[in-house]
Design an enzyme around this catalytic site. Sequence first.
Site, mmCIF file in Angstrom:
data_model
loop_
_atom_site.group_PDB
_atom_site.id
_atom_site.type_symbol
_atom_site.label_atom_id
_atom_site.label_comp_id
_atom_site.label_asym_id
_atom_site.label_seq_id
_atom_site.Cartn_x
_atom_site.Cartn_y
_atom_site.Cartn_z
ATOM 1 N N ASP A 17 10.043 -10.757 -34.927
ATOM 2 C CA ASP A 17 9.183 -9.788 -35.589
ATOM 3 C C ASP A 17 9.818 -8.419 -35.353
ATOM 4 O O ASP A 17 10.629 -8.249 -34.429
ATOM 5 C CB ASP A 17 7.777 -9.862 -34.979
ATOM 6 C CG ASP A 17 6.882 -8.738 -35.447
ATOM 7 O OD1 ASP A 17 6.727 -8.579 -36.671
ATOM 8 O OD2 ASP A 17 6.350 -8.014 -34.589
ATOM 9 N N ASP A 19 8.120 -4.722 -35.902
ATOM 10 C CA ASP A 19 7.277 -3.664 -35.338
ATOM 11 C C ASP A 19 6.571 -4.148 -34.075
ATOM 12 O O ASP A 19 5.847 -5.143 -34.093
ATOM 13 C CB ASP A 19 6.240 -3.221 -36.372
ATOM 14 C CG ASP A 19 6.895 -2.608 -37.599
ATOM 15 O OD1 ASP A 19 7.549 -1.568 -37.451
ATOM 16 O OD2 ASP A 19 6.763 -3.186 -38.695
ATOM 17 N N ASP A 173 4.735 -9.890 -31.004
ATOM 18 C CA ASP A 173 3.819 -9.125 -30.155
ATOM 19 C C ASP A 173 2.368 -9.302 -30.562
ATOM 20 O O ASP A 173 1.472 -8.897 -29.821
ATOM 21 C CB ASP A 173 4.166 -7.633 -30.195
ATOM 22 C CG ASP A 173 3.874 -7.008 -31.555
ATOM 23 O OD1 ASP A 173 4.306 -7.594 -32.575
ATOM 24 O OD2 ASP A 173 3.227 -5.950 -31.602
#
Length: 201
Positions: A17, A19, A173
């Site tokens: 991922d 961001d 995250d």
Amino acid sequence: MLNKFFPDQSFKALLFDFDGTVADTMPAHLAAWNKALDKYDLSLSRDQHMSWAGRPTARIVEMMNQLHKTDINPEQFVKEKEAHYLASLGDVTTIKSVMEIIQHYHGQIPMAIVTGSRRKIVELTMNQLGIQKYFDTLVCAEDYTQGKPAPDCFLMAAAKIQIAPADCLAFEDAVLGIEAAHTANMNCLKVTDDHSLVHTR
């Protein structure tokens, strides 16, 4: 470097991922959201932002319209929010714990970015950080229809680098991204708030 998490397993590809995982962009994105929402007398909390992380901005605007009975134009909002984000791009940094892994495995196995952000924004951020050279492919919001927690984006990335999903390790995250990786039959390491890594499966 991954042996401490997976002593009996090796991986043929790493899928990240973007961001909040590779780049520490979440504070800048949240600030941009709230600047763009201000004229509608709305705001987004950090917890709300994280719970929706991984979904394309336009989809989140549609959800907010339903939630708040508003009529915000998703396409126009995306442009406004992205402009606010790009104005703060100089403050964005990489996440050290993840970059150490990326640099260690660069040139050894394929690596890809798998994100709910638009390609233009991801590429501008990567260029600012000087990290585009590390990745073999990008899968961005324009590339798929069903966003996280659907597994489509991770499966697409695995197909593009021609590695079976079970042989890929994902880094995420956000809850939606972790769910997407697991549904794609991938192991996943979570990037926590303090940027440490935790095995989620």
